[in-house]
Scaffold this active site. Structure first.
Site, PDB file in Angstrom:
ATOM      1  N   ARG A   1       0.843  -1.367   0.039  1.00  0.00           N
ATOM      2  CA  ARG A   1      -0.002   0.123  -0.071  1.00  0.00           C
ATOM      3  C   ARG A   1       0.935   1.283  -0.068  1.00  0.00           C
ATOM      4  O   ARG A   1       1.799   1.154   0.850  1.00  0.00           O
ATOM      5  CB  ARG A   1      -0.951   0.019   1.161  1.00  0.00           C
ATOM      6  CG  ARG A   1      -1.863   1.075   1.117  1.00  0.00           C
ATOM      7  CD  ARG A   1      -2.945   0.987   2.342  1.00  0.00           C
ATOM      8  NE  ARG A   1      -2.568   1.338   3.788  1.00  0.00           N
ATOM      9  CZ  ARG A   1      -3.316   1.252   4.567  1.00  0.00           C
ATOM     10  NH1 ARG A   1      -4.770   0.495   4.414  1.00  0.00           N
ATOM     11  NH2 ARG A   1      -3.147   1.573   5.878  1.00  0.00           N
TER      12      ARG A   1
ATOM     13  N   SER B   1     -12.502  -3.639   1.807  1.00  0.00           N
ATOM     14  CA  SER B   1     -12.563  -2.836   3.066  1.00  0.00           C
ATOM     15  C   SER B   1     -14.129  -2.476   3.370  1.00  0.00           C
ATOM     16  O   SER B   1     -14.746  -2.121   2.551  1.00  0.00           O
ATOM     17  CB  SER B   1     -11.976  -1.503   2.913  1.00  0.00           C
ATOM     18  OG  SER B   1     -10.346  -1.590   2.861  1.00  0.00           O
TER      19      SER B   1
ATOM     20  N   LYS C   1      -4.026   6.250   8.554  1.00  0.00           N
ATOM     21  CA  LYS C   1      -4.794   6.862   7.552  1.00  0.00           C
ATOM     22  C   LYS C   1      -4.852   8.419   7.870  1.00  0.00           C
ATOM     23  O   LYS C   1      -5.236   8.651   8.999  1.00  0.00           O
ATOM     24  CB  LYS C   1      -6.033   6.053   7.427  1.00  0.00           C
ATOM     25  CG  LYS C   1      -5.795   4.825   6.585  1.00  0.00           C
ATOM     26  CD  LYS C   1      -7.134   4.445   5.854  1.00  0.00           C
ATOM     27  CE  LYS C   1      -7.110   3.220   5.074  1.00  0.00           C
ATOM     28  NZ  LYS C   1      -8.202   3.054   3.898  1.00  0.00           N
TER      29      LYS C   1
END
Lengths: 207, 207
Positions: free
Chosen positions: A37, A106, A135
């Site tokens: 990611r 998700s 995040k």
């Protein structure tokens, strides 16, 4: 697929020079799946990093998932792709990658969990379980009570994510998810030691 | 492929509600290729908008190119993808999309133009010819003198891009590019009138 300890790379804790080494250490420590990611990198840089992760995960026979971008996942020969609620729709992704590719989704509330039941995915992520600063714009914290409901509602394996570390992981494992997904708790500091500690608790709790 | 007037969408001048209408107007005005470009949108929103553009361009038999993301291009059934120097490498993209798909590449100097000659692309973009505020971090202005060199050096069709409008387009066309690529000059204001005016000059100059 063994989802027990699902490690996610993070551009703040690694780069092209050390990503292979850090991922290898995490796998040696006990990580069972790796997701690449990166949110702020150019595609060419993501491609080069993801190729390195592909190489290492192949060596260790660990499933390799790419976040968000189906083209990147295909380009590096990943085993799967993980998409969010605002990425390309799962039905569209599945058509592109075929049935043998891993597709993860998700979810952040029970409505999304129920909707995911009608999607052709291999597992769902559910969270954030705890507060996380990984995040930039995290969804609202769901907590372990909702996680327990998600696990009981979902027909897909549920991977708990968000703020999980060696202090709070037992509380998460009590909810019987298929696994826990960890970014910072693995890759900040020593990935081998971090993963080893988490994996020991997981093995003790999950049997 | 007729590259003469290559229109690029811009999220500042259109959204899901009017993108089909604006693109249709631009095509009616004389645009010969449409590229969907959005830099700050979620993939799901890009997907929905690009589907609308696909529908309109199909109706008018106009080639439809998607910017940056190969997965989005494939997902909406586009005719091609346009990548930049920092996107997935052209060789990787070509492997994913096959030989019949259009692949375009942005170039910003003669070195990149020469390198592009060794790539399997269908055309290159070259620019920015003039100052532009369409891009947040534009590359240095190349001017028309370098454009002329790029056109003479490149074995690929060259599409001039960057700050081109009805006032300066003649100067660009004198350099004999295969076409001009326009964002703001088409989609800010009335796309039909803008495209019509540009196309009239192009047809007069290119014959």
């Amino acid at each position: 697929m063994d989802l027990r300890l699902y490690g996610i790379t993070d551009e703040r804790f690694m780069g092209l020079k050390d990503i292979a080494e850090k991922v290898a250490a995490a796998i040696e420590g006990g990580v069972t799946v790796i997701q690449y990611r990166a949110k702020k990198k150019e595609a060419i840089d993501m491609y080069e990093e993801a190729l390195k992760v592909r190489e290492i995960t192949k060596k260790y026979h660990i499933p390799f998932i790419v976040n968000d971008r189906v083209d990147l996942a295909i380009a590096v020969g990943a085993d799967g792709v993980h998409v969010g609620q605002k990425d390309l729709p799962v039905s569209v992704v599945r058509k592109m990658v075929g049935e043998s590719f891993i597709v993860g989704l998700s979810t952040h509330n029970l409505l999304e969990v129920e909707r995911a039941d009608r999607e052709n995915v291999n597992y769902i992520g559910f969270g954030p379980i705890f507060l996380t600063n990984t995040k930039e714009k995290p969804d609202p914290v769901v907590g372990t009570k909702l996680l327990k409901e998600a696990v009981s509602v979902s027909t897909h394996p549920v991977v708990a994510i968000g703020g999980i570390n060696s202090d709070n992981i037992r509380e998460v494992l009590e909810c019987k998810p298929a696994g826990v997904s960890v970014v910072r708790g693995i890759f900040q500091g020593d990935p081998y030691e971090n993963a080893k500690k988490l994996r020991e608790i997981i093995d003790a709790e999950m049997g």
